[in-house]
Scaffold this motif. Structure first.
Motif, PDB file in Angstrom:
ATOM      1  N   PRO A  10       0.825  -1.221   0.000  1.00 30.73           N
ATOM      2  CA  PRO A  10       0.000   0.000   0.000  1.00 30.73           C
ATOM      3  C   PRO A  10       0.857   1.269   0.000  1.00 30.73           C
ATOM      4  N   VAL A  11       1.651   1.441  -1.040  1.00 33.89           N
ATOM      5  CA  VAL A  11       2.460   2.655  -1.252  1.00 33.89           C
ATOM      6  C   VAL A  11       2.398   3.003  -2.741  1.00 33.89           C
ATOM      7  N   LYS A  12       2.791   4.252  -3.063  1.00 32.01           N
ATOM      8  CA  LYS A  12       2.888   4.597  -4.493  1.00 32.01           C
ATOM      9  C   LYS A  12       4.104   3.882  -5.078  1.00 32.01           C
ATOM     10  N   SER A  35       0.027  -6.170   2.884  1.00 31.10           N
ATOM     11  CA  SER A  35       0.567  -5.383   3.997  1.00 31.10           C
ATOM     12  C   SER A  35       1.997  -5.852   4.290  1.00 31.10           C
ATOM     13  N   ILE A  36       2.754  -4.963   4.940  1.00 31.89           N
ATOM     14  CA  ILE A  36       4.139  -5.312   5.279  1.00 31.89           C
ATOM     15  C   ILE A  36       4.150  -6.531   6.204  1.00 31.89           C
ATOM     16  N   ASP A  37       3.201  -6.570   7.172  1.00 31.18           N
ATOM     17  CA  ASP A  37       3.121  -7.722   8.099  1.00 31.18           C
ATOM     18  C   ASP A  37       2.928  -9.021   7.333  1.00 31.18           C
ATOM     19  N   ASP A  38       2.009  -8.978   6.380  1.00 28.57           N
ATOM     20  CA  ASP A  38       1.715 -10.166   5.583  1.00 28.57           C
ATOM     21  C   ASP A  38       2.960 -10.582   4.784  1.00 28.57           C
ATOM     22  N   TRP A  39       3.628  -9.584   4.210  1.00 31.19           N
ATOM     23  CA  TRP A  39       4.835  -9.859   3.410  1.00 31.19           C
ATOM     24  C   TRP A  39       5.934 -10.483   4.261  1.00 31.19           C
ATOM     25  N   MET A  40       6.060  -9.972   5.498  1.00 31.34           N
ATOM     26  CA  MET A  40       7.126 -10.431   6.397  1.00 31.34           C
ATOM     27  C   MET A  40       6.964 -11.902   6.785  1.00 31.34           C
ATOM     28  N   LYS A  41       5.744 -12.430   6.644  1.00 30.23           N
ATOM     29  CA  LYS A  41       5.542 -13.863   6.943  1.00 30.23           C
ATOM     30  C   LYS A  41       6.349 -14.728   5.963  1.00 30.23           C
ATOM     31  N   LYS A  44       4.505 -15.173   0.689  1.00 29.13           N
ATOM     32  CA  LYS A  44       4.211 -14.424  -0.553  1.00 29.13           C
ATOM     33  C   LYS A  44       5.501 -14.166  -1.323  1.00 29.13           C
ATOM     34  N   LYS A  45       6.541 -13.803  -0.589  1.00 31.12           N
ATOM     35  CA  LYS A  45       7.844 -13.541  -1.241  1.00 31.12           C
ATOM     36  C   LYS A  45       8.278 -14.772  -2.029  1.00 31.12           C
ATOM     37  N   GLY A  46       8.123 -15.928  -1.413  1.00 34.79           N
ATOM     38  CA  GLY A  46       8.514 -17.183  -2.054  1.00 34.79           C
ATOM     39  C   GLY A  46       7.741 -17.465  -3.334  1.00 34.79           C
ATOM     40  N   PHE A  50      11.080 -13.144  -8.528  1.00 33.62           N
ATOM     41  CA  PHE A  50      12.344 -12.584  -8.053  1.00 33.62           C
ATOM     42  C   PHE A  50      12.246 -12.174  -6.578  1.00 33.62           C
ATOM     43  N   GLY A  51      11.227 -12.692  -5.889  1.00 31.64           N
ATOM     44  CA  GLY A  51      11.075 -12.407  -4.465  1.00 31.64           C
ATOM     45  C   GLY A  51      10.623 -10.998  -4.159  1.00 31.64           C
ATOM     46  N   GLN A  52      10.038 -10.334  -5.165  1.00 28.35           N
ATOM     47  CA  GLN A  52       9.651  -8.935  -4.961  1.00 28.35           C
ATOM     48  C   GLN A  52       8.309  -8.633  -5.617  1.00 28.35           C
ATOM     49  N   GLN A  65       8.652  -7.127 -12.177  1.00 28.38           N
ATOM     50  CA  GLN A  65       9.552  -6.039 -12.599  1.00 28.38           C
ATOM     51  C   GLN A  65       8.722  -4.858 -13.130  1.00 28.38           C
ATOM     52  N   SER A  66       8.754  -3.790 -12.347  1.00 26.02           N
ATOM     53  CA  SER A  66       7.886  -2.638 -12.637  1.00 26.02           C
ATOM     54  C   SER A  66       8.099  -2.063 -14.047  1.00 26.02           C
ATOM     55  N   ASN A  67       9.355  -2.052 -14.522  1.00 27.16           N
ATOM     56  CA  ASN A  67       9.575  -1.457 -15.849  1.00 27.16           C
ATOM     57  C   ASN A  67       9.078  -2.365 -16.976  1.00 27.16           C
ATOM     58  N   ALA A  68       9.153  -3.674 -16.762  1.00 21.33           N
ATOM     59  CA  ALA A  68       8.593  -4.608 -17.753  1.00 21.33           C
ATOM     60  C   ALA A  68       7.065  -4.448 -17.800  1.00 21.33           C
TER      61      ALA A  68
HETATM   62  C1  6SG Z   1      10.052  -2.810  -2.790  1.00 17.80           C
HETATM   63  O1  6SG Z   1      12.237  -3.169  -4.984  1.00 17.80           O
HETATM   64  O2  6SG Z   1       7.803  -0.113  -0.788  1.00 17.80           O
HETATM   65  N1  6SG Z   1      10.147  -4.142  -4.739  1.00 17.80           N
HETATM   66  C2  6SG Z   1      10.115  -4.020  -3.399  1.00 17.80           C
HETATM   67  N2  6SG Z   1      10.427  -5.307  -1.417  1.00 17.80           N
HETATM   68  C3  6SG Z   1      10.255  -6.417  -0.575  1.00 17.80           C
HETATM   69  O3  6SG Z   1      11.327  -8.318   0.230  1.00 17.80           O
HETATM   70  N3  6SG Z   1      13.369  -4.195  -9.842  1.00 17.80           N
HETATM   71  C4  6SG Z   1      12.134  -4.401  -9.121  1.00 17.80           C
HETATM   72  C5  6SG Z   1      10.996  -3.723  -9.870  1.00 17.80           C
HETATM   73  O4  6SG Z   1      11.233  -2.734 -10.537  1.00 17.80           O
HETATM   74  C6  6SG Z   1      12.249  -3.817  -7.750  1.00 17.80           C
HETATM   75  C7  6SG Z   1      11.088  -4.192  -6.911  1.00 17.80           C
HETATM   76  C8  6SG Z   1      11.020  -3.464  -5.581  1.00 17.80           C
HETATM   77  O5  6SG Z   1       9.850  -4.204  -9.801  1.00 17.80           O
HETATM   78  S1  6SG Z   1       9.199  -1.506  -3.562  1.00 17.80           S
HETATM   79  C9  6SG Z   1       9.972  -5.276  -2.653  1.00 17.80           C
HETATM   80  O6  6SG Z   1       9.420  -6.241  -3.177  1.00 17.80           O
HETATM   81  C10 6SG Z   1      11.408  -7.364  -0.569  1.00 17.80           C
HETATM   82  O7  6SG Z   1      12.372  -7.188  -1.354  1.00 17.80           O
HETATM   83  C11 6SG Z   1       9.447  -0.147  -2.466  1.00 17.80           C
HETATM   84  C12 6SG Z   1       8.929  -0.357  -1.068  1.00 17.80           C
HETATM   85  N4  6SG Z   1       9.810  -0.789  -0.185  1.00 17.80           N
HETATM   86  C13 6SG Z   1       9.542  -0.943   1.281  1.00 17.80           C
HETATM   87  C14 6SG Z   1       8.813  -2.124   1.646  1.00 17.80           C
HETATM   88  C15 6SG Z   1       8.016  -2.210   2.750  1.00 17.80           C
HETATM   89  C16 6SG Z   1       7.435  -3.506   2.771  1.00 17.80           C
HETATM   90  C17 6SG Z   1       7.879  -4.219   1.687  1.00 17.80           C
HETATM   91  C18 6SG Z   1       8.720  -3.334   0.942  1.00 17.80           C
HETATM   92  C19 6SG Z   1      11.102  -3.171   3.826  1.00 17.80           C
HETATM   93  C20 6SG Z   1      11.413  -4.047   2.730  1.00 17.80           C
HETATM   94  C21 6SG Z   1      10.789  -5.231   2.905  1.00 17.80           C
HETATM   95  C22 6SG Z   1      10.020  -5.132   4.025  1.00 17.80           C
HETATM   96  C23 6SG Z   1      10.203  -3.912   4.606  1.00 17.80           C
HETATM   97 FE1  6SG Z   1       9.350  -3.693   2.774  1.00 17.80          FE
END
Ligand code: 6SG
Length: 208
Positions: A10-12, A35-41, A44-46, A50-52, A65-68
């Motif tokens: 939930p960010v720009k 949410s960050i909490d959900d992500w930290m579990k 979802k990353k898995g 590319f884990g993002q 990949q945002s630019n793709a």
């Molecule tokens: C972060 O970096 O909000 N994606 C981000 N972070 C989580 O575990 N090259 C690619 C693209 O262009 C970059 C992707 C980008 O798509 S965006 C991502 O997935 C990770 O890597 C910016 C942003 N960051 C802060 C944030 C809060 C919650 C999740 C991400 C800090 C980092 C991880 C947890 C707390 Fe977080």
């Protein structure tokens, strides 16, 4: 049913420009906020290539990949130039915007307290190439005579910089005019005024 699904925090962040190009082309999308909490579990990353995030789905096509993602939407909605040469120039511009975004992100996430002042002071140097390109552009866009995904990307980043430092474009008249012109496009204006968009923080660490 909306043709697209966007999954992101939930960010720009890295999806402001994408939301702009979709809005300007009247494209609906389903939004999954993580949410960050959900992500930290961690599970979802898995599940992300590319884990993002962001993740973007167009039917069966799944993109990371945002630019793709920006390129895909640009290609589908007439914002990728009118021939191969224009497309290559737009790629070049977008790569330059990405370099600029990475500098911004580094300052925001790693050196906001110690580096913001020097970053703002050096900003006209970062922006000079874009000012020069736009001052020579007949259309007012980076490439050719129509808006491209690279324009939405640069516009989004310049809006972030106006928040960072309100005088950031004062010595750059072409860029100032460019921002005002894109902000006045009716569907962009509506997005920028929309509560759901406005309330999103720019970055994930609360700095802006
Ligand atoms: C972060 O970096 O909000 N994606 C981000 N972070 C989580 O575990 N090259 C690619 C693209 O262009 C970059 C992707 C980008 O798509 S965006 C991502 O997935 C990770 O890597 C910016 C942003 N960051 C802060 C944030 C809060 C919650 C999740 C991400 C800090 C980092 C991880 C947890 C707390 Fe977080």
């Amino acid at each position: 049913m909306a043709p697209y699904t966007l999954t992101y925090f939930p960010v720009k962040g890295r999806c402001g420009a994408l939301k702009m190009i979709l809005a300007d082309n009247e494209q609906q999308f389903k939004e999954n906020l993580v949410s960050i909490d959900d992500w930290m579990k961690g599970d979802k990353k898995g599940s992300c290539l590319f884990g993002q995030l962001p993740k973007f789905e167009d039917g069966d096509l799944v993109l990371f990949q945002s630019n793709a993602i920006l390129r895909h939407v640009g290609r589908k909605h007439g914002a990728y130039g009118k021939n191969d040469c224009e497309a290559s120039l737009i790629d070049m511009m977008n790569d330059a915007v990405e370099d600029f975004r990475l500098k911004y992100i580094k300052m925001i996430y790693q050196e906001y307290e110690t580096g913001k002042e020097a970053y703002c002071k050096d900003l006209p140097n970062h922006l000079k190439p874009f000012e020069s390109i736009l001052s020579k552009s007949k259309s007012g866009f980076l490439v050719g005579d129509q808006i491209s995904f690279a324009d939405y990307n640069l516009f989004d980043l310049l809006l972030n910089h106006k928040v960072l430092y309100s005088a950031s474009l004062d010595s750059l008249p072409a860029l100032k005019g460019y921002v005002d012109k894109i902000a006045a496009r009716p569907k962009i204006k509506a997005l920028l005024e929309c509560e759901n968009f406005k309330k999103l923080p720019i970055n994930g660490n609360g700095k802006q």
